[in-house]
Design a protein around this motif. Sequence first.
Motif, PDB file in Angstrom:
ATOM      1  N   GLY A 163      -3.262  20.091  13.104  1.00 15.87           N
ATOM      2  CA  GLY A 163      -4.370  21.013  12.928  1.00 15.87           C
ATOM      3  C   GLY A 163      -3.993  22.430  13.284  1.00 15.87           C
ATOM      4  O   GLY A 163      -2.877  22.716  13.719  1.00 15.87           O
ATOM      5  N   THR A 164      -4.968  23.312  13.110  1.00 13.19           N
ATOM      6  CA  THR A 164      -4.808  24.726  13.417  1.00 13.19           C
ATOM      7  C   THR A 164      -5.760  25.082  14.549  1.00 13.19           C
ATOM      8  O   THR A 164      -6.939  24.735  14.500  1.00 13.19           O
ATOM      9  N   VAL A 165      -5.252  25.772  15.543  1.00 15.14           N
ATOM     10  CA  VAL A 165      -6.065  26.159  16.698  1.00 15.14           C
ATOM     11  C   VAL A 165      -7.077  27.210  16.248  1.00 15.14           C
ATOM     12  O   VAL A 165      -6.712  28.238  15.699  1.00 15.14           O
ATOM     13  N   LYS A 166      -8.358  26.924  16.480  1.00 15.28           N
ATOM     14  CA  LYS A 166      -9.419  27.871  16.137  1.00 15.28           C
ATOM     15  C   LYS A 166      -9.960  28.583  17.363  1.00 15.28           C
ATOM     16  O   LYS A 166     -10.331  29.743  17.303  1.00 15.28           O
ATOM     17  N   LYS A 167     -10.032  27.884  18.482  1.00 17.95           N
ATOM     18  CA  LYS A 167     -10.604  28.473  19.688  1.00 17.95           C
ATOM     19  C   LYS A 167      -9.991  27.798  20.907  1.00 17.95           C
ATOM     20  O   LYS A 167      -9.774  26.589  20.907  1.00 17.95           O
ATOM     21  N   ILE A 168      -9.709  28.593  21.936  1.00 17.11           N
ATOM     22  CA  ILE A 168      -9.170  28.077  23.186  1.00 17.11           C
ATOM     23  C   ILE A 168     -10.144  28.422  24.302  1.00 17.11           C
ATOM     24  O   ILE A 168     -10.480  29.585  24.491  1.00 17.11           O
ATOM     25  N   ASP A 169     -10.613  27.403  25.023  1.00 17.59           N
ATOM     26  CA  ASP A 169     -11.508  27.610  26.158  1.00 17.59           C
ATOM     27  C   ASP A 169     -10.719  27.342  27.438  1.00 17.59           C
ATOM     28  O   ASP A 169     -10.441  26.197  27.776  1.00 17.59           O
ATOM     29  N   LEU A 170     -10.323  28.405  28.128  1.00 18.49           N
ATOM     30  CA  LEU A 170      -9.494  28.267  29.321  1.00 18.49           C
ATOM     31  C   LEU A 170     -10.262  27.711  30.520  1.00 18.49           C
ATOM     32  O   LEU A 170      -9.661  27.146  31.431  1.00 18.49           O
ATOM     33  N   THR A 171     -11.587  27.865  30.536  1.00 19.67           N
ATOM     34  CA  THR A 171     -12.357  27.376  31.685  1.00 19.67           C
ATOM     35  C   THR A 171     -12.423  25.847  31.702  1.00 19.67           C
ATOM     36  O   THR A 171     -12.376  25.243  32.764  1.00 19.67           O
ATOM     37  N   THR A 172     -12.511  25.223  30.518  1.00 23.06           N
ATOM     38  CA  THR A 172     -12.586  23.763  30.444  1.00 23.06           C
ATOM     39  C   THR A 172     -11.285  23.138  29.958  1.00 23.06           C
ATOM     40  O   THR A 172     -11.193  21.915  29.854  1.00 23.06           O
ATOM     41  N   ASN A 173     -10.283  23.961  29.634  1.00 23.99           N
ATOM     42  CA  ASN A 173      -8.991  23.495  29.108  1.00 23.99           C
ATOM     43  C   ASN A 173      -9.159  22.691  27.827  1.00 23.99           C
ATOM     44  O   ASN A 173      -8.501  21.674  27.627  1.00 23.99           O
ATOM     45  N   LYS A 174     -10.051  23.126  26.948  1.00 21.38           N
ATOM     46  CA  LYS A 174     -10.266  22.455  25.676  1.00 21.38           C
ATOM     47  C   LYS A 174      -9.905  23.389  24.536  1.00 21.38           C
ATOM     48  O   LYS A 174     -10.033  24.604  24.645  1.00 21.38           O
ATOM     49  N   ILE A 175      -9.456  22.796  23.451  1.00 20.75           N
ATOM     50  CA  ILE A 175      -9.059  23.542  22.262  1.00 20.75           C
ATOM     51  C   ILE A 175      -9.824  22.981  21.076  1.00 20.75           C
ATOM     52  O   ILE A 175      -9.950  21.768  20.927  1.00 20.75           O
ATOM     53  N   GLU A 176     -10.309  23.874  20.240  1.00 20.35           N
ATOM     54  CA  GLU A 176     -10.939  23.445  18.996  1.00 20.35           C
ATOM     55  C   GLU A 176      -9.899  23.527  17.894  1.00 20.35           C
ATOM     56  O   GLU A 176      -9.306  24.579  17.662  1.00 20.35           O
ATOM     57  N   LEU A 177      -9.653  22.376  17.244  1.00 21.20           N
ATOM     58  CA  LEU A 177      -8.667  22.293  16.169  1.00 21.20           C
ATOM     59  C   LEU A 177      -9.374  22.070  14.841  1.00 21.20           C
ATOM     60  O   LEU A 177     -10.257  21.228  14.730  1.00 21.20           O
ATOM     61  N   GLU A 178      -8.937  22.796  13.844  1.00 22.37           N
ATOM     62  CA  GLU A 178      -9.433  22.554  12.495  1.00 22.37           C
ATOM     63  C   GLU A 178      -8.414  21.637  11.822  1.00 22.37           C
ATOM     64  O   GLU A 178      -7.269  22.035  11.581  1.00 22.37           O
ATOM     65  N   ILE A 179      -8.825  20.405  11.531  1.00 23.23           N
ATOM     66  CA  ILE A 179      -7.904  19.428  10.965  1.00 23.23           C
ATOM     67  C   ILE A 179      -8.027  19.345   9.441  1.00 23.23           C
ATOM     68  O   ILE A 179      -7.136  18.835   8.780  1.00 23.23           O
ATOM     69  N   ALA A 180      -9.122  19.830   8.911  1.00 20.64           N
ATOM     70  CA  ALA A 180      -9.330  19.950   7.466  1.00 20.64           C
ATOM     71  C   ALA A 180     -10.293  21.116   7.269  1.00 20.64           C
ATOM     72  O   ALA A 180     -10.921  21.576   8.222  1.00 20.64           O
TER      73      ALA A 180
END
Length: 110
Positions: free
Chosen positions: A67-84
């Motif tokens: 996937g492609t990284v769309k958003k990085i949330d450093l407070t929760t250590n989560k990444i939003e990935l666009e897979i399609a």
Amino acid sequence: MVTSMFMAAQAAQGGGSMSFLIMMVAIFAIMWFFMIRPQQKKQKEIRKFQNSLCEGASVVTGGGIYGTVKKIDLTTNKIELEIAKGVVITVDKGYVFADVTASAAAGQTK
């Protein structure tokens, strides 16, 4: 006579335990050098990659999802990935392991 043979046997046995101890230390050192140390280096590289992630990077997760990284949330250590196109999933930052463009370039040079 029996006592002197018994003491000689104990002395010989004591030397054997010292060589056994040296052998165990040598085996541990070899295991550390060939197994533990390279694994620690690999973990350090992965952590460095995870900390240098930026939006727009093409990555692969531990589960094999590209996937492609769309958003990085450093407070929760989560990444939003666009897979399609239009499909975005949330992944823990610790499960992103590789840069797709770097691994593809390395594969072409081999």
